[in-house]
Design a protein around this motif. Structure first.
Motif, short mmCIF file in Angstrom:
data_model
loop_
_atom_site.label_atom_id
_atom_site.label_comp_id
_atom_site.label_asym_id
_atom_site.label_seq_id
_atom_site.Cartn_x
_atom_site.Cartn_y
_atom_site.Cartn_z
N GLY A 158 10.26 21.32 32.00
CA GLY A 158 10.93 22.30 32.83
C GLY A 158 12.42 22.36 32.54
N THR A 159 13.18 22.86 33.50
CA THR A 159 14.62 22.93 33.37
C THR A 159 15.20 21.52 33.29
OG1 THR A 159 14.69 24.99 34.63
CG2 THR A 159 16.73 23.72 34.52
N LEU A 160 16.13 21.30 32.38
CA LEU A 160 16.80 20.02 32.27
C LEU A 160 18.05 20.01 33.14
CD1 LEU A 160 16.54 19.50 28.39
CD2 LEU A 160 15.06 18.54 30.19
N PRO A 161 18.41 18.88 33.74
CA PRO A 161 19.59 18.83 34.60
C PRO A 161 20.85 19.33 33.89
CG PRO A 161 18.29 16.84 34.88
CD PRO A 161 17.69 17.58 33.72
N GLY A 162 21.50 20.31 34.49
CA GLY A 162 22.68 20.93 33.90
C GLY A 162 22.42 22.33 33.39
N GLU A 163 21.17 22.65 33.03
CA GLU A 163 20.81 24.00 32.64
C GLU A 163 20.74 24.90 33.86
OE1 GLU A 163 17.79 24.67 29.28
OE2 GLU A 163 17.00 22.94 30.37
N THR A 164 20.79 26.23 33.62
CA THR A 164 20.53 27.17 34.69
C THR A 164 19.07 27.05 35.13
OG1 THR A 164 22.19 28.74 33.93
CG2 THR A 164 20.45 29.61 35.34
N GLY A 165 18.85 26.91 36.42
CA GLY A 165 17.51 26.78 36.95
C GLY A 165 17.37 25.57 37.84
N ILE A 219 13.97 19.00 38.15
CA ILE A 219 13.24 18.14 39.08
C ILE A 219 13.34 16.69 38.64
CG2 ILE A 219 11.01 17.65 40.15
CD1 ILE A 219 12.12 20.40 40.85
N VAL A 220 13.77 15.82 39.58
CA VAL A 220 13.76 14.37 39.38
C VAL A 220 12.95 13.75 40.50
CG1 VAL A 220 15.16 12.27 39.42
CG2 VAL A 220 15.95 14.27 38.13
N ALA A 221 12.07 12.82 40.18
CA ALA A 221 11.23 12.18 41.19
C ALA A 221 11.22 10.67 40.97
CB ALA A 221 9.80 12.72 41.12
N GLY A 222 11.09 9.93 42.06
CA GLY A 222 11.03 8.48 41.97
C GLY A 222 10.40 7.88 43.20
N HIS A 223 9.98 6.64 43.09
CA HIS A 223 9.29 5.98 44.19
C HIS A 223 10.25 5.56 45.30
CE1 HIS A 223 5.37 5.67 42.21
NE2 HIS A 223 6.06 5.50 41.08
N ARG A 250 16.77 19.01 42.13
CA ARG A 250 16.01 18.49 43.27
C ARG A 250 15.68 17.03 42.97
NH1 ARG A 250 17.62 22.83 44.20
NH2 ARG A 250 16.46 24.71 44.73
N VAL A 251 15.89 16.18 43.94
CA VAL A 251 15.52 14.77 43.83
C VAL A 251 14.51 14.50 44.94
CG1 VAL A 251 16.33 12.40 43.72
CG2 VAL A 251 17.83 14.26 42.97
N ILE A 252 13.35 13.98 44.58
CA ILE A 252 12.21 13.93 45.49
C ILE A 252 11.63 12.53 45.57
CG2 ILE A 252 9.94 14.92 46.02
CD1 ILE A 252 10.70 17.31 44.27
N THR A 253 11.27 12.13 46.79
CA THR A 253 10.53 10.89 47.00
C THR A 253 9.65 11.05 48.23
OG1 THR A 253 10.72 8.48 46.97
CG2 THR A 253 12.20 9.67 48.46
N CYS A 254 8.90 10.03 48.58
CA CYS A 254 8.07 10.08 49.78
C CYS A 254 8.93 9.87 51.02
CB CYS A 254 6.98 9.02 49.73
SG CYS A 254 5.55 9.50 48.76
N GLY A 255 8.45 10.34 52.16
CA GLY A 255 9.17 10.17 53.42
C GLY A 255 8.39 10.78 54.56
N GLY A 256 9.10 11.16 55.60
CA GLY A 256 8.46 11.78 56.75
C GLY A 256 7.78 10.80 57.67
N GLY A 257 8.19 9.54 57.64
CA GLY A 257 7.55 8.55 58.48
C GLY A 257 6.37 7.92 57.77
N TYR A 258 5.92 6.80 58.31
CA TYR A 258 4.84 6.05 57.68
C TYR A 258 3.79 5.66 58.70
CZ TYR A 258 2.29 2.40 55.24
OH TYR A 258 1.30 1.66 54.68
N SER A 259 2.53 5.84 58.34
CA SER A 259 1.41 5.44 59.17
C SER A 259 0.57 4.42 58.41
CB SER A 259 0.54 6.65 59.53
OG SER A 259 -0.72 6.23 60.02
N PRO A 260 0.20 3.31 59.03
CA PRO A 260 -0.64 2.31 58.34
C PRO A 260 -1.98 2.88 57.89
CG PRO A 260 0.34 1.37 60.31
CD PRO A 260 0.62 2.84 60.36
N THR A 261 -2.44 3.95 58.54
CA THR A 261 -3.75 4.50 58.20
C THR A 261 -3.68 5.60 57.15
OG1 THR A 261 -3.59 6.01 60.08
CG2 THR A 261 -4.74 3.92 60.43
N THR A 262 -2.61 6.38 57.14
CA THR A 262 -2.53 7.52 56.22
C THR A 262 -1.36 7.45 55.25
OG1 THR A 262 -1.26 8.82 57.84
CG2 THR A 262 -3.67 9.05 57.88
#
Length: 224
Positions: free
Chosen positions: A119-126, A129-133, A195-207
């Motif tokens: 996809g678009t590389l950081p610094g290009e127009t557009g 996306i960067v993602a990490g744990h 965009r830098v993306i990771t998990c969040g939104g709270g944590y449930s032991p079941t889901t």
């Protein structure tokens, strides 16, 4: 990655927009499921879930966003630094899985993030996306504190050509998995955005984790 998928990704010069339909919904699902296990919380090693964004850090209307710096020539990123949350991590290229979703960095390496290399590389127009744990079975990982970022925080991305792309945070938001706004996060942009993306939104032991934390940022400059 298959050549056909790579060609389609590069053709979308403005990022992961809906025009190409290269699995943006599947990508959202992967980031919810695979960017954090929460197992260390269940084991009693953790005392609390990762920090979540404050409402005040939400994204302003697009018309009110400041102009970005001039786009940079394409060059693969090699490292991401976010001083406010003490992130200094190498970047690896992420391809698409056989199901068309975005792959993720190996969970065993806590200090590693990835970028969507077709996809678009950081610094290009557009929209790049960067993602990490957020964590792994041993504890917090590279983007554990991502939800604590505030507007105007600085993000620096080292690039293979020796330049550093400098971004400023526009917003930090959290979305439930069932309501993930694909177009808002992955959609085309007319300026260089990240965009830098990771998990969040709270944590449930079941889901597990309930959604994703997403940082929106735009290019403000560069240096050699």
């Amino acid at each position: 990655m298959r050549k056909s998928a790579r060609r389609a990704g590069r053709a979308r010069s403005a990022g992961l927009g809906r025009g190409a339909r290269l699995g943006d919904t599947a990508i959202a699902t992967v980031t919810v499921v695979a960017l954090g296990s929460g197992m260390w919380l269940l084991g009693g090693a953790g005392t609390h879930a990762p920090p979540q964004p404050a409402t005040a850090e939400g994204r302003p209307d697009p018309g009110g966003e400041p102009p970005a710096a001039r786009a940079l020539a394409p060059s693969p990123p090699t490292r991401i630094r976010i001083p406010a949350i003490r992130v200094n991590a190498p970047l690896m290229g992420l391809a698409l899985t056989a199901s068309g979703s975005l792959d993720v960095p190996p969970a065993r390496n806590k200090n590693l993030a990835g970028y969507y290399e077709a996809g678009t590389l950081p610094g290009e127009t557009g929209t790049a996306i960067v993602a990490g744990h957020v964590d792994n079975a041993q504890g917090p990982a590279v983007f554990y504190d991502l939800g604590a970022l505030e507007r105007d925080a600085r993000i620096e991305v080292d690039r293979l050509d020796g330049s550093v792309a400098v971004f400023s945070v526009d917003a930090v938001e959290v979305y439930a998995a069932r309501d993930f706004p694909d177009e808002k996060v992955y959609g085309a942009a007319r300026r260089p955005e990240l965009r830098v993306i990771t998990c969040g939104g709270g944590y449930s032991p079941t889901t597990g984790y309930q959604g994703n934390v997403v940082v929106f940022a735009h290019l403000t400059g560069s240096r050699p």
